[in-house]
Design a protein around this motif. Sequence first.
Motif, mmCIF file in Angstrom:
data_model
loop_
_atom_site.group_PDB
_atom_site.id
_atom_site.type_symbol
_atom_site.label_atom_id
_atom_site.label_comp_id
_atom_site.label_asym_id
_atom_site.label_seq_id
_atom_site.Cartn_x
_atom_site.Cartn_y
_atom_site.Cartn_z
ATOM 1 N N GLY A 519 19.681 -26.328 52.169
ATOM 2 C CA GLY A 519 19.277 -27.470 52.828
ATOM 3 C C GLY A 519 18.758 -28.306 51.827
ATOM 4 O O GLY A 519 17.986 -27.862 51.048
ATOM 5 N N SER A 520 18.779 -29.470 52.193
ATOM 6 C CA SER A 520 18.034 -30.498 51.257
ATOM 7 C C SER A 520 16.823 -30.995 51.877
ATOM 8 O O SER A 520 16.551 -31.030 52.872
ATOM 9 N N ASP A 521 15.925 -31.316 51.052
ATOM 10 C CA ASP A 521 14.622 -31.964 51.348
ATOM 11 C C ASP A 521 14.686 -33.231 51.970
ATOM 12 O O ASP A 521 15.570 -34.116 51.710
ATOM 13 N N SER A 522 13.748 -33.521 52.927
ATOM 14 C CA SER A 522 13.544 -34.827 53.763
ATOM 15 C C SER A 522 12.843 -35.678 52.533
ATOM 16 O O SER A 522 12.381 -35.159 51.523
ATOM 17 N N SER A 523 12.804 -37.075 52.605
ATOM 18 C CA SER A 523 12.307 -37.855 51.510
ATOM 19 C C SER A 523 10.519 -37.365 51.680
ATOM 20 O O SER A 523 10.139 -37.435 50.504
ATOM 21 N N ASP A 524 9.943 -37.185 52.791
ATOM 22 C CA ASP A 524 8.660 -36.710 52.690
ATOM 23 C C ASP A 524 8.449 -35.408 51.961
ATOM 24 O O ASP A 524 7.379 -35.357 51.156
ATOM 25 N N ILE A 525 9.016 -34.531 52.390
ATOM 26 C CA ILE A 525 9.008 -33.162 51.702
ATOM 27 C C ILE A 525 9.383 -33.110 50.061
ATOM 28 O O ILE A 525 8.721 -32.643 49.304
ATOM 29 N N LYS A 526 10.536 -33.909 49.749
ATOM 30 C CA LYS A 526 10.846 -34.288 48.621
ATOM 31 C C LYS A 526 9.675 -34.872 47.464
ATOM 32 O O LYS A 526 9.411 -34.279 46.430
ATOM 33 N N ASN A 527 8.972 -35.800 48.240
ATOM 34 C CA ASN A 527 7.814 -36.477 47.521
ATOM 35 C C ASN A 527 6.580 -35.285 47.294
ATOM 36 O O ASN A 527 6.127 -35.291 46.231
ATOM 37 N N LYS A 528 6.320 -34.832 48.488
ATOM 38 C CA LYS A 528 5.360 -33.605 48.558
ATOM 39 C C LYS A 528 5.593 -32.497 47.422
ATOM 40 O O LYS A 528 4.736 -32.187 46.517
ATOM 41 N N ARG A 529 7.061 -32.252 47.401
ATOM 42 C CA ARG A 529 7.190 -31.087 46.363
ATOM 43 C C ARG A 529 6.941 -31.481 45.071
ATOM 44 O O ARG A 529 6.673 -30.739 44.261
ATOM 45 N N SER A 530 7.572 -32.672 44.817
ATOM 46 C CA SER A 530 7.368 -32.970 43.408
ATOM 47 C C SER A 530 5.979 -33.159 42.898
ATOM 48 O O SER A 530 5.546 -32.934 41.820
ATOM 49 N N GLN A 531 5.120 -33.908 43.924
ATOM 50 C CA GLN A 531 3.762 -34.067 43.228
ATOM 51 C C GLN A 531 3.216 -32.537 43.201
ATOM 52 O O GLN A 531 2.361 -32.361 42.041
ATOM 53 N N ILE A 532 3.552 -31.743 43.859
ATOM 54 C CA ILE A 532 2.802 -30.350 43.992
ATOM 55 C C ILE A 532 3.276 -29.652 42.815
ATOM 56 O O ILE A 532 2.657 -28.947 42.302
ATOM 57 N N SER A 533 4.571 -29.678 42.704
ATOM 58 C CA SER A 533 5.200 -28.792 41.293
ATOM 59 C C SER A 533 4.490 -29.554 40.070
ATOM 60 O O SER A 533 4.350 -28.598 39.331
ATOM 61 N N ASP A 534 4.459 -30.637 39.863
ATOM 62 C CA ASP A 534 3.760 -31.255 38.699
ATOM 63 C C ASP A 534 2.330 -30.725 38.673
ATOM 64 O O ASP A 534 1.933 -30.070 37.569
ATOM 65 N N TYR A 535 1.648 -30.772 39.620
ATOM 66 C CA TYR A 535 0.275 -30.245 39.566
ATOM 67 C C TYR A 535 0.251 -28.723 39.284
ATOM 68 O O TYR A 535 -0.587 -28.068 38.494
ATOM 69 N N VAL A 536 1.011 -27.815 40.010
ATOM 70 C CA VAL A 536 0.963 -26.484 39.766
ATOM 71 C C VAL A 536 1.415 -25.975 38.504
ATOM 72 O O VAL A 536 0.724 -25.290 37.743
ATOM 73 N N LYS A 537 2.471 -26.853 37.840
ATOM 74 C CA LYS A 537 2.736 -26.475 36.394
ATOM 75 C C LYS A 537 1.588 -27.108 35.318
ATOM 76 O O LYS A 537 1.394 -26.211 34.503
ATOM 77 N N ASN A 538 1.258 -28.060 35.744
ATOM 78 C CA ASN A 538 0.071 -28.444 34.847
ATOM 79 C C ASN A 538 -0.963 -27.467 34.837
ATOM 80 O O ASN A 538 -1.785 -27.271 33.650
ATOM 81 N N THR A 539 -1.475 -27.196 35.845
ATOM 82 C CA THR A 539 -2.606 -26.362 36.281
ATOM 83 C C THR A 539 -2.450 -25.118 35.582
ATOM 84 O O THR A 539 -3.416 -24.480 34.984
#
Length: 593
Positions: A519-539
């Motif tokens: 399944g593909s992400d809704s626009s809301d989940i896609k946005n949240k996933r992108s922000q979370i992924s960037d944050y988790v990777k950087n941290t």
Amino acid sequence: MSRSTKTFKKWTLLSVTGTLLLSTVLAGCQSSSNESAASAKPSNGEGTSESGKGIDHSKPLTITVYDNAANYQGEQTGWYGKLIKDKFNITLNILAPQVAGDQLYKTRTAAGNLGDLLIVDNSQLEELIPAGLVMDITDKLKNTQFLSKYVDNHFKPFNAAFDKVNPDGKIYAMPTFEADTSPTTFSEEIPYSSPIMPWDYYKGVGAPKLNNLTDLLNVLKEMQKKYPTTPDGKKIVPITLWKDWDGGSMENVRWLSNWYGYEQPDGTSTIQLNAKGDIVPLIDDNSMYKKILQFYFTANQMGLVDPDSASQDWNKVAEKLTNKQVLLLWYSWQRGFYNSIERGKNGDGNVAVPIADTRIIQNSDAYYGNGRVFALGSKAKEPERIMEFLDWMVSPEGLRYYTNGFEGFNYEKSADGKFKLTEVGQTAFQKNTPVPDQYGGGGYQDGQSKINSMIMSDFVVDPETGEFYNNNYWSSTIEANKTALTTDWQKTYNATNATEYYTKNNMIDIVPNINTSLGSDSSDIKNKRSQISDYVKNTSWKMVFAKNQEEFDQLWTKMKSDAVGLGWNDVVAVDTERAQKIIKMRNDATTGK
């Protein structure tokens, strides 16, 4: 689930699996004795497809290839470029988001034309079908000679998983790296991710038994002290990391989690899953993700992590692997950068070194593919010619070129009718051996296929020899690999290979390889996933290089809190639902449903 789609950046080296490890991507040089590659049109031999009948090849065709697997952007040149130019009058122009950036996908889909030939992730395919950006190839497959053999058992079951956007059961795509074994077989001699080290260096410090990760760090420290540089003075590093493969999390952490039974399924970014079906969020205090972060942090505190890690890219890492500058490897195919039969005769090469408390999770052969697909863009130029090229890619001739190179150059036929590697073929990739000008010139490695992906993998049987295309499993290679390196390893561990050792000692869980649409992400989940992924990777990177344990713990605590504020719970809920589908499909595959 399959190997990470991000991980296939690694297939630049190819699907190296054996001790010799010439890898699959390595393969692909044409033999001076094979004249078919010099013809201006498809030959009438085994590589000719039925789809080629009546096709006009007189006009040059440039195919725009949008390719998630490619590490290279631009025109395919070298021996593979000449091969397909002479054979099909085709030139490949490769667009690589790994080079150009993720914005490339957004820009080209917004313009309504991603490319002529597409190698994209499953999740992207699910977006492209309803957007009308991929072509229905159901009828086109009927006219092929070789692809048609795989329709019912491979392509149809995969495409059926996209039922929400493909209710009519059409075939829009062909999965990548499909094995033609069975949905529950694991054929490789070593798990995809496991501890691997230079055998001579490990023995040089006494080859102590490794009971846990602490023992691993200690032996790496001993090896570092005894072997600080290569014979030609290059610095040796125990552990080297790189950022440019990071997806939803820190990729180097993701794959070491497999050692202890937890994988991060493709299509998810917030959870890990084990063979029993247990789901653990990445930022759970008891997650394997945290345990491996702690391992890297401790290693850095001990001076074991390459100081270049935070700034280098994969290409720099590949150089170090080629020069034997790295002590700990964890991908099976990484051995191919250095290992060779000649070195093996001297007991020199990278081998599996088991750690007693590990319980590896390993996907079975990718019978249904592994996370990416080949598809045609809806506006593809001359689709019949593209299909002809793809049909040839899975033909015996096409598979031999891609996986093993030129007959007479990389390999030759023995008296028993089977193949064996030539002396040149054993090291052509590592040495970037020059290719004769008449076959494209340049270095062998430089000229390999920049598509960097296959439809059918090298775990398909060559009808001429009855053996896999993967040359590591040729009887001739197995015999040649009875070197001091392999025999010493086998005597030490009382096993033929690493997979057998882990299996005999109950240290591996082989789970069905599930390749499906989650399944593909809704626009809301896609946005949240992108922000979370960037944050988790950087941290995560900050944690590895934290100045002390206190800072490590503070960063972890802050990440847990901040991630929740970014919508963590919503994304975890989506990923947990997706994992349930994987769990069910694995159970069904195991029980034969």
